[in-house]
Motif scaffolding. Structure first.
Motif, mmCIF file in Angstrom:
data_model
loop_
_atom_site.group_PDB
_atom_site.id
_atom_site.type_symbol
_atom_site.label_atom_id
_atom_site.label_comp_id
_atom_site.label_asym_id
_atom_site.label_seq_id
_atom_site.Cartn_x
_atom_site.Cartn_y
_atom_site.Cartn_z
ATOM 1 N N GLN A 193 -8.882 -10.261 7.933
ATOM 2 C CA GLN A 193 -9.557 -10.189 6.645
ATOM 3 C C GLN A 193 -9.189 -11.424 5.815
ATOM 4 N N SER A 199 -4.998 1.135 -0.491
ATOM 5 C CA SER A 199 -5.999 1.991 0.123
ATOM 6 C C SER A 199 -7.290 1.230 0.445
ATOM 7 N N ARG A 200 -8.416 1.933 0.389
ATOM 8 C CA ARG A 200 -9.711 1.309 0.692
ATOM 9 C C ARG A 200 -10.814 2.074 -0.034
ATOM 10 N N GLU A 242 -13.438 -8.619 1.390
ATOM 11 C CA GLU A 242 -12.110 -8.364 1.963
ATOM 12 C C GLU A 242 -12.164 -7.262 3.018
ATOM 13 N N ILE A 243 -13.135 -6.380 2.919
ATOM 14 C CA ILE A 243 -13.232 -5.259 3.859
ATOM 15 C C ILE A 243 -13.842 -5.689 5.190
ATOM 16 N N ARG A 247 -5.284 -6.946 11.344
ATOM 17 C CA ARG A 247 -6.595 -7.053 10.703
ATOM 18 C C ARG A 247 -6.953 -8.510 10.405
ATOM 19 N N HIS A 274 -3.119 -5.069 -1.364
ATOM 20 C CA HIS A 274 -4.188 -4.067 -1.431
ATOM 21 C C HIS A 274 -3.581 -2.686 -1.634
ATOM 22 N N ASN A 314 0.855 -1.183 0.000
ATOM 23 C CA ASN A 314 0.000 0.000 0.000
ATOM 24 C C ASN A 314 0.896 1.241 0.000
ATOM 25 N N ARG A 356 -8.932 -5.473 -2.189
ATOM 26 C CA ARG A 356 -10.024 -4.699 -1.589
ATOM 27 C C ARG A 356 -11.061 -4.262 -2.621
ATOM 28 N N LYS A 391 -11.590 6.201 -0.811
ATOM 29 C CA LYS A 391 -10.392 7.039 -0.770
ATOM 30 C C LYS A 391 -9.934 7.378 -2.188
ATOM 31 N N ASN A 427 -6.008 -5.560 -6.806
ATOM 32 C CA ASN A 427 -6.263 -5.048 -5.458
ATOM 33 C C ASN A 427 -7.350 -5.876 -4.767
ATOM 34 N N PHE A 438 -7.571 4.826 -3.889
ATOM 35 C CA PHE A 438 -8.071 3.459 -4.044
ATOM 36 C C PHE A 438 -8.040 3.140 -5.534
#
Length: 408
Positions: free
Chosen positions: A162, A65-66, A125-126, A160, A63, A25, A120, A69, A118, A72
């Motif tokens: 995930q 970001s998310r 995945e989140i 995390r 990944h 990331n 995410r 964003k 990615n 992302f």
């Protein structure tokens, strides 16, 4: 603490398909979409390169970001950057576990490296759930049958739970990559063999993390002194009865940190001799640095600790045998207000103590100043390292250790 998990030294990798989860990331320029810094990509290139050099078919999961964003985005640039760093073609596939991704994996040859999209981009995945439940997700169920081993190198995301981080360990023999291995050994060794005096320097704006660490290390007696800087210091100044001015109080209130002012009062009551707060601060007046004693703080934003405080803190750092630091001392990105952060880092780098710096802004500042050689360990993961220091369990580490009993 005994770290009983496999490393890639335990795997016979030649011509085997290996899923490796990394954390590349990276900061991205929102206006151009270009990667601004490839530090994390270079960091994980060590593990990816070793897997390839030992003959593995390496499938990289990562990944960026998310959702929501501005940074992302896809991992196409990451693949290009990784290719240049490794001097080895890294194929990018704009799919995670669909037919395109699975077909590409099936066609891989010895030493091939493939970076999937990615992770995410996949909604599951989140979601944070129990590790065992994450093994039942589509991603894990679709990709596991195509691989022989799973390697987790994503220390920065180890806090995390995930699917791509914990799910594969229930389906495949699993090990820690080089970054994960190095981080865990350094951090656990430091915590298990604390030399006295042990000094924590906690700053930045993530007050909840710092308070969590404080509560743990003060309660278990592992910290001799805690030097407060940044927003953490402002909260403790307020909690000690100092008038930090309406502007700074409003800033704390607007971030929803009033509860931590109450916690600071309790901590100061119980551990006043161990929690060190600034004696002077630097405020921003007309875009200039002006220093004031904490007894005379005007209604202007506090952007740094003051010179007298820096001198006092340097004294504690010089006498320390173990140092843990996380978060900058002030608004170090702004000229004239980086003095506290720079001087604290210089003091740490020139000390004889075993020193660990958490990831994030403080690690970036240390690297920019060329001080990394003077610091025993600079962590790649601020969130993971701070959770570890706070006594929290890291789901990724727990799963790696629990599943180490699987026969290879």
């Amino acid at each position: 603490m005994a770290l009983d998990f496999y490393t890639i030294d335990d795997f016979a990798l030649d011509n085997k398909t290996v899923l490796v989860r990394v954390d590349i990331n990276s900061p991205v320029d929102p206006s151009t979409g270009l990667i601004l810094d490839d530090t994390r990509i270079r960091l994980h290139a060590e593990t990816i390169g070793e897997l390839s050099n030992r003959g593995a078919k390496t499938v990289v999961l990562a990944h960026q970001s998310r959702p929501g964003k501005k940074d992302f985005t896809t991992l196409k640039q990451h693949a290009e950057s990784l290719s240049k760093i490794l001097n080895h073609k890294v194929e990018y596939v704009d799919d995670i576990f669909g037919s395109n991704a699975r077909n590409s994996i099936s066609k891989m040859k010895r030493r091939d490296i493939l970076l999937l999209e990615n992770v995410r981009f996949y909604s599951e995945e989140i979601l944070t759930r129990e590790p065992k439940l994450q093994s039942e997700t589509h991603m894990v169920q679709k990709l596991s049958p195509l691989a022989d081993y799973f390697v987790n190198d994503a220390f920065a995301a180890a806090h995390r739970s995930q699917p791509s981080l914990v799910g594969f360990a229930f389906m495949l023999p699993s090990a820690a990559g080089r970054v994960m291995e190095r981080e865990l050994k350094a951090l656990y060794n430091a915590m298990d063999n604390v030399q006295r005096p042990c000094v924590y320097i906690l700053g930045g704006v993530k007050v909840d993390d710092s308070i969590m660490v404080m509560e743990n290390v003060l309660e278990n007696g592992s910290a001799d002194y805690i030097l407060t800087t940044g927003l953490v210091a402002n909260i403790f100044l307020w909690g000690s009865g100092i008038n930090i001015g309406k502007y700074n109080k409003s800033f704390i209130k607007n971030r929803g940190y009033c509860e931590y002012v109450k916690k600071s009062k309790k901590l100061l009551k119980n551990y006043r001799d161990k929690i060190i707060i600034p004696k002077d601060v630097a405020v921003c007046m007309g875009d200039k640095r002006v220093e004031f004693s904490v007894d005379d703080i005007p209604n202007h934003p506090i952007y740094d600790i003051g010179t007298d405080t820096i001198t006092e803190y340097a004294g504690y750092i010089r006498k320390a045998e173990t140092l843990f630091a996380n978060g900058p001392a002030g608004v170090f990105e702004k000229e004239d207000f980086n003095i506290g952060t720079d001087d604290i880092l210089n003091a740490i780098a020139s000390s004889h103590a075993f020193s660990i710096i958490g990831g994030g802004h403080l690690a970036a500042a240390a690297n920019q100043m060329g001080l990394s050689k003077g610091i025993s360990h600079i962590s790649s993961g601020g969130g993971a390292s701070i959770n570890l220091l706070a006594g929290e369990n890291l789901p990724v580490v727990e799963v790696l250790m629990e599943r180490a009993c699987r026969k290879i």
